[in-house]
Scaffold this motif. Structure first.
Motif, PDB file in Angstrom:
ATOM      1  N   PHE A 158       0.833  -1.207   0.000  1.00  0.00           N
ATOM      2  CA  PHE A 158       0.000   0.000   0.000  1.00  0.00           C
ATOM      3  C   PHE A 158       0.868   1.259   0.000  1.00  0.00           C
ATOM      4  CE2 PHE A 158      -3.459  -2.611   2.248  1.00  0.00           C
ATOM      5  CZ  PHE A 158      -4.082  -2.900   1.038  1.00  0.00           C
ATOM      6  N   LEU A 159       1.946   1.236   0.775  1.00  0.00           N
ATOM      7  CA  LEU A 159       2.832   2.399   0.853  1.00  0.00           C
ATOM      8  C   LEU A 159       3.427   2.708  -0.522  1.00  0.00           C
ATOM      9  CD1 LEU A 159       4.293   4.480   2.686  1.00  0.00           C
ATOM     10  CD2 LEU A 159       6.147   2.822   2.876  1.00  0.00           C
ATOM     11  N   ILE A 160       3.861   1.674  -1.208  1.00  0.00           N
ATOM     12  CA  ILE A 160       4.442   1.863  -2.540  1.00  0.00           C
ATOM     13  C   ILE A 160       3.379   2.360  -3.517  1.00  0.00           C
ATOM     14  CG2 ILE A 160       5.478   0.657  -4.499  1.00  0.00           C
ATOM     15  CD1 ILE A 160       6.830  -1.200  -2.433  1.00  0.00           C
ATOM     16  N   PHE A 161       2.165   1.791  -3.428  1.00  0.00           N
ATOM     17  CA  PHE A 161       1.067   2.210  -4.307  1.00  0.00           C
ATOM     18  C   PHE A 161       0.714   3.679  -4.100  1.00  0.00           C
ATOM     19  CE2 PHE A 161      -3.518   2.970  -4.771  1.00  0.00           C
ATOM     20  CZ  PHE A 161      -3.661   2.733  -6.140  1.00  0.00           C
ATOM     21  N   PHE A 162       0.538   4.079  -2.833  1.00  0.00           N
ATOM     22  CA  PHE A 162       0.188   5.467  -2.541  1.00  0.00           C
ATOM     23  C   PHE A 162       1.333   6.404  -2.933  1.00  0.00           C
ATOM     24  CE2 PHE A 162      -2.580   3.556   0.980  1.00  0.00           C
ATOM     25  CZ  PHE A 162      -3.718   3.603   0.178  1.00  0.00           C
ATOM     26  N   GLY A 163       2.573   5.916  -2.807  1.00  0.00           N
ATOM     27  CA  GLY A 163       3.724   6.732  -3.180  1.00  0.00           C
ATOM     28  C   GLY A 163       3.729   7.061  -4.659  1.00  0.00           C
ATOM     29  N   THR A 164       3.329   6.107  -5.484  1.00  0.00           N
ATOM     30  CA  THR A 164       3.290   6.353  -6.930  1.00  0.00           C
ATOM     31  C   THR A 164       2.216   7.381  -7.277  1.00  0.00           C
ATOM     32  OG1 THR A 164       1.750   4.498  -7.269  1.00  0.00           O
ATOM     33  CG2 THR A 164       4.113   4.030  -7.467  1.00  0.00           C
ATOM     34  N   GLU A 165       1.162   7.452  -6.448  1.00  0.00           N
ATOM     35  CA  GLU A 165       0.097   8.424  -6.678  1.00  0.00           C
ATOM     36  C   GLU A 165       0.544   9.829  -6.260  1.00  0.00           C
ATOM     37  OE1 GLU A 165      -3.057   7.769  -7.989  1.00  0.00           O
ATOM     38  OE2 GLU A 165      -2.180   5.826  -8.485  1.00  0.00           O
ATOM     39  N   VAL A 166       1.243   9.899  -5.121  1.00  0.00           N
ATOM     40  CA  VAL A 166       1.669  11.191  -4.582  1.00  0.00           C
ATOM     41  C   VAL A 166       2.854  11.751  -5.363  1.00  0.00           C
ATOM     42  CG1 VAL A 166       2.595  12.382  -2.556  1.00  0.00           C
ATOM     43  CG2 VAL A 166       0.846  10.611  -2.279  1.00  0.00           C
ATOM     44  N   ASN A 167       3.772  10.864  -5.739  1.00  0.00           N
ATOM     45  CA  ASN A 167       4.984  11.291  -6.453  1.00  0.00           C
ATOM     46  C   ASN A 167       5.103  10.526  -7.780  1.00  0.00           C
ATOM     47  OD1 ASN A 167       6.212  13.029  -4.293  1.00  0.00           O
ATOM     48  ND2 ASN A 167       6.194  11.087  -3.183  1.00  0.00           N
TER      49      ASN A 167
END
Length: 301
Positions: free
Chosen positions: A135-144
């Motif tokens: 989830f952290l990696i997924f949300f990171g791709t959305e934010v950055n």
């Protein structure tokens, strides 16, 4: 101070030192590439460790040198380069959070390599932690969206290396002093570190005369003295006076420090990422929760 209190002091101090390491790596990369940063860290750390503990090498037996060497390669050499490459694409705060996976992999390494038992809660914790990382990696791709989150895999590989190292120290180097292990580690990896540094382009004019050369070198010196030398000896001692899983529980607190420095440096961090980080830490909590083992595997080396 008794041993129980001492291990908690070590845990808190290590979390502050290592939590700060990620922003220091990021600042070091302003003046150097990942190969240069990793190799200069090895050389400088070895230099500082030799000054304070070179005599301790005499206490390591021929039989123990093999495991000291393996510990140095897996626990220091490889992760130094992996984190340097990873932080060229992902934020330092994200790297610090992903480092929280270490206790989860420590459990698996202990199980398969050393026959250490596990509980249902621990197995559940591993699953929860891995979902949190996803989830952290997924949300990171959305934010950055401009960052390449495939580089997060390098941090995950580094956490597996750390997990292996913790189990090696606990099971193979229990009778070797923490200082001896640290100095021995860098004695083994110093030569390849020097070779890589010589061919890294570190001495080129565009590097040494660059605008960030001195500041980045200063950050790396701090990183070597505190994040590598001091922390390395403290961690080795912590493993010996506690358990492998407890010692890597320092990763509970590292993200707090890492996120603080990252946000202070202007990195984006959302509530969704915070939620994913909490999921990872909950998984780590489940792994460390004390309970009578439900199953003890019969795997033996």
């Amino acid at each position: 101070m008794n041993e129980h209190k001492r291990k908690w002091v070590y845990l808190i101090v290590l979390s502050i030192i290592w939590g700060t390491s990620y922003i220091l790596i990021k600042k070091g990369l302003e003046g150097f590439n990942p190969i240069q940063l990793g190799s200069i860290r090895i050389v400088l750390a070895a230099f500082f460790l030799f000054i304070v503990g070179f005599k301790s090498l005499r206490t390591i037996s021929k039989k123990e040198w093999f495991w000291v060497g393996v510990s140095g390669i897996i626990g220091s050499f490889i992760p130094m380069f992996l984190f340097a490459f990873a932080e060229t694409e992902i934020d330092s705060s994200i790297a610090s959070i992903l480092n929280s996976l270490v206790p989860l992999f420590t459990l698996f390494v202990g199980l398969f390599a050393f026959g250490v038992g596990f509980t249902k809660n621990q197995l559940l914790g591993v699953v929860i932690g891995l979902f949190g990382a996803a989830f952290l990696i997924f949300f990171g791709t959305e934010v950055n969206p401009d960052q390449n989150y495939w580089y997060s895999g390098l941090v995950i590989i580094a956490t597996i290396c750390y997990a292996c190292n913790a189990n090696i120290i606990k099971n193979k180097l229990q009778d070797v002093s923490p200082m001896s292990i640290a100095v021995g580690n860098f004695t083994v990896i110093l030569v390849p570190g020097i070779v890589i540094l010589l061919f890294s382009g570190f001495w080129r004019n565009e590097v040494t005369e660059g605008p960030n050369f001195l500041s980045s070198l200063g950050y790396i010196v701090i990183l070597c003295i505190m994040g590598t030398c001091v922390a390395k000896v403290m961690f080795n001692k912590l493993v010996q006076i506690s358990t492998a899983v407890f010692s890597v529980s320092v990763t509970y607190l590292i993200p707090i420090v890492g996120i603080f420095w990252g946000v202070l440096d202007g990195e984006k961090f959302t509530m969704w990422q915070l939620l994913a980080a909490l999921v990872i830490l909950f998984g780590v909590y489940m792994v460390n929760k004390k309970k009578t083992p439900q199953r003890t595997p019969s795997l033996k080396k």
